[in-house]
Scaffold this motif. Structure first.
Motif, PDB file in Angstrom:
ATOM      1  N   HIS A   2       0.857  -1.189   0.000  1.00  0.00           N
ATOM      2  CA  HIS A   2       0.000   0.000   0.000  1.00  0.00           C
ATOM      3  C   HIS A   2       0.892   1.237   0.000  1.00  0.00           C
ATOM      4  O   HIS A   2       1.622   1.486   0.955  1.00  0.00           O
ATOM      5  N   LEU A   3       0.835   2.008  -1.063  1.00  0.00           N
ATOM      6  CA  LEU A   3       1.544   3.275  -1.128  1.00  0.00           C
ATOM      7  C   LEU A   3       0.558   4.375  -0.749  1.00  0.00           C
ATOM      8  O   LEU A   3      -0.395   4.645  -1.489  1.00  0.00           O
ATOM      9  N   ASP A 106       5.661   8.526  -8.274  1.00  0.00           N
ATOM     10  CA  ASP A 106       6.808   8.230  -9.128  1.00  0.00           C
ATOM     11  C   ASP A 106       8.053   7.843  -8.331  1.00  0.00           C
ATOM     12  O   ASP A 106       8.936   7.161  -8.852  1.00  0.00           O
ATOM     13  N   ARG A 107       8.125   8.282  -7.067  1.00  0.00           N
ATOM     14  CA  ARG A 107       9.315   7.962  -6.267  1.00  0.00           C
ATOM     15  C   ARG A 107       9.426   6.466  -6.035  1.00  0.00           C
ATOM     16  O   ARG A 107      10.529   5.937  -5.815  1.00  0.00           O
ATOM     17  N   PHE A 108       8.300   5.759  -6.067  1.00  0.00           N
ATOM     18  CA  PHE A 108       8.302   4.308  -5.904  1.00  0.00           C
ATOM     19  C   PHE A 108       7.750   3.653  -7.163  1.00  0.00           C
ATOM     20  O   PHE A 108       6.933   2.733  -7.103  1.00  0.00           O
ATOM     21  N   ALA A 109       8.221   4.150  -8.305  1.00  0.00           N
ATOM     22  CA  ALA A 109       7.707   3.695  -9.594  1.00  0.00           C
ATOM     23  C   ALA A 109       7.837   2.183  -9.785  1.00  0.00           C
ATOM     24  O   ALA A 109       6.967   1.549 -10.383  1.00  0.00           O
ATOM     25  N   LYS A 110       8.916   1.593  -9.255  1.00  0.00           N
ATOM     26  CA  LYS A 110       9.120   0.150  -9.419  1.00  0.00           C
ATOM     27  C   LYS A 110       8.045  -0.658  -8.698  1.00  0.00           C
ATOM     28  O   LYS A 110       7.772  -1.804  -9.063  1.00  0.00           O
ATOM     29  N   LEU A 111       7.453  -0.066  -7.645  1.00  0.00           N
ATOM     30  CA  LEU A 111       6.428  -0.779  -6.888  1.00  0.00           C
ATOM     31  C   LEU A 111       5.018  -0.532  -7.422  1.00  0.00           C
ATOM     32  O   LEU A 111       4.087  -1.263  -7.083  1.00  0.00           O
ATOM     33  N   LEU A 112       4.843   0.494  -8.247  1.00  0.00           N
ATOM     34  CA  LEU A 112       3.513   0.896  -8.682  1.00  0.00           C
ATOM     35  C   LEU A 112       2.699  -0.213  -9.347  1.00  0.00           C
ATOM     36  O   LEU A 112       1.506  -0.356  -9.067  1.00  0.00           O
ATOM     37  N   PRO A 113       3.293  -1.008 -10.245  1.00  0.00           N
ATOM     38  CA  PRO A 113       2.468  -2.021 -10.929  1.00  0.00           C
ATOM     39  C   PRO A 113       1.816  -3.037  -9.996  1.00  0.00           C
ATOM     40  O   PRO A 113       0.793  -3.628 -10.334  1.00  0.00           O
ATOM     41  N   THR A 114       2.391  -3.240  -8.831  1.00  0.00           N
ATOM     42  CA  THR A 114       1.847  -4.248  -7.912  1.00  0.00           C
ATOM     43  C   THR A 114       1.352  -3.631  -6.611  1.00  0.00           C
ATOM     44  O   THR A 114       1.168  -4.327  -5.622  1.00  0.00           O
ATOM     45  N   SER A 115       1.128  -2.319  -6.602  1.00  0.00           N
ATOM     46  CA  SER A 115       0.747  -1.637  -5.366  1.00  0.00           C
ATOM     47  C   SER A 115      -0.692  -1.142  -5.388  1.00  0.00           C
ATOM     48  O   SER A 115      -1.299  -0.946  -6.446  1.00  0.00           O
TER      49      SER A 115
END
Length: 252
Positions: A2-3, A106-115
């Motif tokens: 969860h972001l 965008d700061r956690f862009a790598k996590l976005l697809p699964t968040s």
């Protein structure tokens, strides 16, 4: 994962208090904007979502002591690399369920697809008033994305009309559209927002703990806010007002 995007002065500390109950204090990480690092909630010496701390700050609101406390805490954090286990945002530890803080998605862009990505917005004028009052209370030591050097003589208008605060909430969304967030809330309906996250079936009976509030909020005239000020603010922050209206619709 969860972001939780915490736009400054939108009820994020109240939300954090509920999230730590829901996920567990050891499974939430907080992002520090001034350090660009993250840390587990249970490793923070004094949690920002501490109810007793909120009451103390409200009690000391109009004293010089509160600014001194903020200054001490800010100084400690700046020198805490050897004391606290900070992590780079690219190195999120295992068994973490949520990350909250003053960051764009965008700061956690790598996590976005699964968040699962959430955000809370607030009436633009009410938000910047709250931020200004908090800035004065803390003597400028706030850990926000935009830090303004403290000047006790700075008026509300001088603070609110700084270029870096123009359409501040819209810019906090980064490259994401508001419609692309998994959950959107507004500060006046924070109870509803939190209830949806934690799966409360009867949202009307749920009340989030109020945290980090301004104890004695001055009236508009006390801050020098006139109808002309409001009109100018709305004109300059037109995008924020459109974004907030969209948030109201999505939060319904």
């Amino acid at each position: 994962m969860h972001l939780s995007i915490h736009i400054e002065r939108t009820g994020g500390t109240s939300l954090l208090a509920e999230l730590q109950k829901f996920y567990g204090i050891d499974r939430i990480m907080v992002y520090s904007a001034d350090r660009d690092k993250i840390i587990r909630m249970n490793h923070i010496i004094i949690s920002p979502a501490n109810e007793s701390l909120t009451k103390i700050k409200a009690f000391l609101e109009h004293t010089k002591i509160i600014a001194f406390i903020y200054q001490l805490y800010a100084s400690f954090l700046k020198k805490s690399d050897d004391v606290l286990p900070w992590h780079d945002p690219e190195d999120v530890p295992d068994n973490v369920d949520a990350i909250q803080g003053h960051f764009t998605p965008d700061r956690f862009a790598k996590l976005l697809p699964t968040s699962f990505v959430s955000v809370v917005l607030r009436d633009p004028l009410e938000r910047i008033i709250s931020q200004y009052l908090h800035w004065r209370r803390a003597g400028g030591n706030m850990g926000f994305r935009v830090e303004v050097p403290y000047n006790p003589k700075m008026t509300f208008e001088e603070y609110a009309f700084r270029d870096e605060f123009t359409n501040f909430q819209t810019r906090a969304l980064g490259s994401m559209k508001l419609e692309d967030f998994d959950l959107v809330g507004i500060t006046p309906r924070l109870n509803n927002f939190v209830a949806r996250i934690i799966g409360k079936s009867d949202e009307k009976d749920f009340h989030a703990t109020q945290m980090n509030y301004i104890g004695q909020k001055p009236k508009y005239e006390d801050l020098g806010i006139t109808p002309e000020t409001i009109e100018r603010f709305k004109r300059i922050n037109d995008e924020d007002y459109k974004t907030y209206q969209k948030a109201i619709e999505l939060a319904a």
